[in-house]
Design a protein around this motif. Sequence first.
Motif, PDB file in Angstrom:
ATOM      1  N   TYR A 190      -9.105  -9.027   5.191  1.00 50.28           N
ATOM      2  CA  TYR A 190      -8.724  -8.701   3.821  1.00 50.28           C
ATOM      3  C   TYR A 190      -8.550  -7.186   3.691  1.00 50.28           C
ATOM      4  O   TYR A 190      -9.510  -6.468   3.385  1.00 50.28           O
ATOM      5  CB  TYR A 190      -9.786  -9.188   2.839  1.00 50.28           C
TER       6      TYR A 190
ATOM      7  N   ARG B   4      -7.759  -3.801   1.821  1.00 52.78           N
ATOM      8  CA  ARG B   4      -7.828  -3.440   0.402  1.00 52.78           C
ATOM      9  C   ARG B   4      -7.502  -1.959   0.260  1.00 52.78           C
ATOM     10  O   ARG B   4      -8.049  -1.114   0.973  1.00 52.78           O
ATOM     11  CB  ARG B   4      -9.216  -3.739  -0.146  1.00 52.78           C
ATOM     12  N   SER B   5      -6.606  -1.664  -0.695  1.00 46.62           N
ATOM     13  CA  SER B   5      -6.221  -0.276  -0.926  1.00 46.62           C
ATOM     14  C   SER B   5      -7.206   0.396  -1.872  1.00 46.62           C
ATOM     15  O   SER B   5      -8.044  -0.258  -2.498  1.00 46.62           O
ATOM     16  CB  SER B   5      -4.803  -0.206  -1.516  1.00 46.62           C
ATOM     17  N   SER B   6      -7.074   1.710  -1.977  1.00 45.45           N
ATOM     18  CA  SER B   6      -7.966   2.455  -2.882  1.00 45.45           C
ATOM     19  C   SER B   6      -7.727   2.096  -4.345  1.00 45.45           C
ATOM     20  O   SER B   6      -8.586   2.296  -5.202  1.00 45.45           O
ATOM     21  CB  SER B   6      -7.781   3.954  -2.676  1.00 45.45           C
ATOM     22  N   LYS B   7      -6.531   1.542  -4.645  1.00 45.63           N
ATOM     23  CA  LYS B   7      -6.222   1.136  -6.012  1.00 45.63           C
ATOM     24  C   LYS B   7      -6.699  -0.286  -6.315  1.00 45.63           C
ATOM     25  O   LYS B   7      -6.473  -0.798  -7.408  1.00 45.63           O
ATOM     26  CB  LYS B   7      -4.716   1.244  -6.256  1.00 45.63           C
ATOM     27  N   GLY B   8      -7.318  -0.933  -5.327  1.00 44.94           N
ATOM     28  CA  GLY B   8      -7.847  -2.268  -5.566  1.00 44.94           C
ATOM     29  C   GLY B   8      -6.930  -3.386  -5.160  1.00 44.94           C
ATOM     30  O   GLY B   8      -7.281  -4.567  -5.294  1.00 44.94           O
ATOM     31  N   ASN B   9      -5.759  -3.067  -4.675  1.00 45.89           N
ATOM     32  CA  ASN B   9      -4.856  -4.113  -4.208  1.00 45.89           C
ATOM     33  C   ASN B   9      -5.370  -4.679  -2.882  1.00 45.89           C
ATOM     34  O   ASN B   9      -5.839  -3.943  -2.024  1.00 45.89           O
ATOM     35  CB  ASN B   9      -3.448  -3.561  -4.021  1.00 45.89           C
ATOM     36  N   SER B  10      -5.318  -5.969  -2.731  1.00 47.08           N
ATOM     37  CA  SER B  10      -5.807  -6.598  -1.488  1.00 47.08           C
ATOM     38  C   SER B  10      -4.781  -7.591  -0.956  1.00 47.08           C
ATOM     39  O   SER B  10      -3.885  -8.028  -1.667  1.00 47.08           O
ATOM     40  CB  SER B  10      -7.133  -7.314  -1.741  1.00 47.08           C
ATOM     41  N   GLU B  11      -4.952  -7.906   0.277  1.00 50.27           N
ATOM     42  CA  GLU B  11      -4.054  -8.843   0.939  1.00 50.27           C
ATOM     43  C   GLU B  11      -4.863  -9.679   1.917  1.00 50.27           C
ATOM     44  O   GLU B  11      -5.896  -9.242   2.434  1.00 50.27           O
ATOM     45  CB  GLU B  11      -2.959  -8.074   1.689  1.00 50.27           C
ATOM     46  N   LYS B  12      -4.449 -10.873   2.151  1.00 46.36           N
ATOM     47  CA  LYS B  12      -5.136 -11.787   3.071  1.00 46.36           C
ATOM     48  C   LYS B  12      -4.283 -11.986   4.314  1.00 46.36           C
ATOM     49  O   LYS B  12      -3.137 -12.432   4.218  1.00 46.36           O
ATOM     50  CB  LYS B  12      -5.386 -13.120   2.388  1.00 46.36           C
TER      51      LYS B  12
END
Length: 214
Positions: free
Chosen positions: A13, A15-23
């Motif tokens: 997972y 996760r960027s510093s802006k809170g965006n995440s990806e699986k």
Amino acid sequence: ESSMDETYLFTVYPRSSKGNSEKLQASFRVKRDRTLILEDSNIDKSVLDPGEPVTGEVKIRSLSSSVLKDYSVNLGYENTSSEKTSSPILPGGTRNLEFSLPTDREMRPDEKQLQIDLMLEGEAVESTSKNFSIAEIQDVETNKTGQNNLATTSTRTTVWNRGNSKINYTINETVSNYLTPITGFSRNPDNTQEKSAETVYYFREELDPGETFS
């Protein structure tokens, strides 16, 4: 190291510093060169008396993704052997197999090596060995008998090596000096020692296990 022979799925997972995440998902396969291993083995005692059995335990582990049925542990030393098996092993499961192999009561003191072979479908997949030794037992039995009549007195001393190793044994016979001129033996003494009023006669013999001399 104990991973089974199968495919594994893992997930990441990010996760960027802006809170965006990806699986993200991927898989890998573990391919083993064997599906059964000898995880541990031991013998209860490393020094045994003659006739005392060699006992211990072997632990095996399945690394297969399927049930293993056709397996065994073969144990042996010299002309003594044994085969141990048990119920089928589930994937990732283990089995503890106890063993007991006899030793001969007439065994001489010596170092022995127990060979342990893990078998799967009739082929050896792993082997190891354990050392043990037969202890030295020293056991000497002596018996003295006598016969008296009006003219003579006779005695017979018998020595029996009841141990499991070769021994050197000495019989001592003490005779008063005034009797030495009329004293005889069935064999010549190996040594004599003169004392103030008596003579000591020494008879030495090397005896293998089970041998006697008189």
